[in-house]
Design a protein around this motif. Structure first.
Motif, mmCIF file in Angstrom:
data_model
loop_
_atom_site.group_PDB
_atom_site.id
_atom_site.type_symbol
_atom_site.label_atom_id
_atom_site.label_comp_id
_atom_site.label_asym_id
_atom_site.label_seq_id
_atom_site.Cartn_x
_atom_site.Cartn_y
_atom_site.Cartn_z
ATOM 1 N N CYS A 181 3.801 26.083 -14.386
ATOM 2 C CA CYS A 181 3.039 27.316 -14.192
ATOM 3 C C CYS A 181 1.691 26.905 -13.617
ATOM 4 O O CYS A 181 0.890 26.268 -14.299
ATOM 5 C CB CYS A 181 2.874 28.051 -15.508
ATOM 6 S SG CYS A 181 1.938 29.592 -15.381
ATOM 7 N N ALA A 182 1.460 27.240 -12.364
ATOM 8 C CA ALA A 182 0.262 26.804 -11.674
ATOM 9 C C ALA A 182 -0.687 27.973 -11.444
ATOM 10 O O ALA A 182 -0.264 29.084 -11.113
ATOM 11 C CB ALA A 182 0.633 26.171 -10.340
ATOM 12 N N ALA A 183 -1.970 27.712 -11.603
ATOM 13 C CA ALA A 183 -3.008 28.711 -11.329
ATOM 14 C C ALA A 183 -4.321 27.970 -11.157
ATOM 15 O O ALA A 183 -4.606 27.039 -11.901
ATOM 16 C CB ALA A 183 -3.116 29.725 -12.460
ATOM 17 N N SER A 184 -5.129 28.404 -10.216
ATOM 18 C CA SER A 184 -6.388 27.713 -9.947
ATOM 19 C C SER A 184 -7.313 27.735 -11.162
ATOM 20 O O SER A 184 -8.104 26.810 -11.360
ATOM 21 C CB SER A 184 -7.072 28.335 -8.738
ATOM 22 O OG SER A 184 -7.355 29.701 -8.977
ATOM 23 N N VAL A 185 -7.200 28.763 -11.991
ATOM 24 C CA VAL A 185 -8.099 28.892 -13.141
ATOM 25 C C VAL A 185 -7.753 27.909 -14.254
ATOM 26 O O VAL A 185 -8.502 27.768 -15.212
ATOM 27 C CB VAL A 185 -8.086 30.326 -13.704
ATOM 28 C CG1 VAL A 185 -8.650 31.286 -12.674
ATOM 29 C CG2 VAL A 185 -6.707 30.742 -14.155
ATOM 30 N N PHE A 186 -6.616 27.239 -14.134
ATOM 31 C CA PHE A 186 -6.225 26.300 -15.176
ATOM 32 C C PHE A 186 -6.958 24.964 -15.075
ATOM 33 O O PHE A 186 -6.711 24.060 -15.867
ATOM 34 C CB PHE A 186 -4.719 26.051 -15.126
ATOM 35 C CG PHE A 186 -3.876 27.219 -15.549
ATOM 36 C CD1 PHE A 186 -2.505 27.196 -15.352
ATOM 37 C CD2 PHE A 186 -4.430 28.336 -16.145
ATOM 38 C CE1 PHE A 186 -1.710 28.271 -15.737
ATOM 39 C CE2 PHE A 186 -3.660 29.413 -16.526
ATOM 40 C CZ PHE A 186 -2.294 29.382 -16.322
ATOM 41 N N ALA A 187 -7.858 24.846 -14.098
ATOM 42 C CA ALA A 187 -8.613 23.607 -13.972
ATOM 43 C C ALA A 187 -9.433 23.334 -15.232
ATOM 44 O O ALA A 187 -9.646 22.193 -15.607
ATOM 45 C CB ALA A 187 -9.527 23.660 -12.756
ATOM 46 N N GLY A 188 -9.907 24.376 -15.870
ATOM 47 C CA GLY A 188 -10.596 24.222 -17.143
ATOM 48 C C GLY A 188 -9.648 24.534 -18.283
ATOM 49 O O GLY A 188 -8.440 24.503 -18.116
ATOM 50 N N SER A 189 -10.177 24.845 -19.422
ATOM 51 C CA SER A 189 -9.337 25.184 -20.575
ATOM 52 C C SER A 189 -9.689 26.564 -21.107
ATOM 53 O O SER A 189 -9.531 26.841 -22.284
ATOM 54 C CB SER A 189 -9.525 24.141 -21.677
ATOM 55 O OG SER A 189 -9.147 22.874 -21.243
ATOM 56 N N ARG A 190 -10.128 27.447 -20.198
ATOM 57 C CA ARG A 190 -10.603 28.753 -20.646
ATOM 58 C C ARG A 190 -9.474 29.692 -21.016
ATOM 59 O O ARG A 190 -9.713 30.754 -21.595
ATOM 60 C CB ARG A 190 -11.457 29.390 -19.549
ATOM 61 C CG ARG A 190 -12.765 28.654 -19.286
ATOM 62 C CD ARG A 190 -13.593 29.400 -18.245
ATOM 63 N NE ARG A 190 -12.962 29.372 -16.928
ATOM 64 C CZ ARG A 190 -12.635 30.449 -16.253
ATOM 65 N NH1 ARG A 190 -12.847 31.643 -16.766
ATOM 66 N NH2 ARG A 190 -12.076 30.340 -15.060
#
Length: 127
Positions: free
Chosen positions: A21-30
């Motif tokens: 499951c890919a999403a640009s927002v997953f770069a952090g842990s928010r």
């Protein structure tokens, strides 16, 4: 926020698959990220979750010990490693994410609390 789920397919019982499951927002842990699944004629069921700001995870009893959820922040991706697959695991698998503070152990299984959903990926396990 767009979630892109992939990795489904058809395997024989006892086999393994890894969903992504890919999403640009997953770069952090928010975001708390979870996997759900839905078999034909059944409700959407919780599978596993990775809590935000934490390394904590939670699993449905039916997959505990067989499935593993993990994050790769460098790849902006959350994985669901599925081992010892059985025909009962056949379903469309969905990833979901939410960045609210409402996700705790008692609520993380509730699909209505997730704001963002991927498109689903089919997993078929043959006997």
């Amino acid at each position: 926020v767009q979630l892109q789920a992939s990795g489904g397919g058809e395997v024989q019982a006892g086999g393994s698959l890894r969903l992504s499951c890919a999403a640009s927002v997953f770069a952090g842990s928010r975001y708390t990220v979870a996997w759900f699944r839905q078999a034909p004629g059944k409700e959407r069921d919780f599978v596993a979750a990775a809590f935000r700001w934490s390394s904590s995870t939670h699993y449905a009893d039916s997959v505990k010990g067989r499935f593993t959820i993990s994050r790769d922040r460098a790849k902006n991706t959350v994985y669901l490693e599925m081992n010892s697959l059985a025909p009962d695991d056949t379903a469309v698998y969905y990833c979901a994410a939410d960045n609210g503070g409402r996700m705790i152990l008692s609520s993380v299984r509730n699909p209505s609390l997730y704001s963002y959903w991927g498109q689903g990926t089919q997993v078929t396990v043959s006997s």
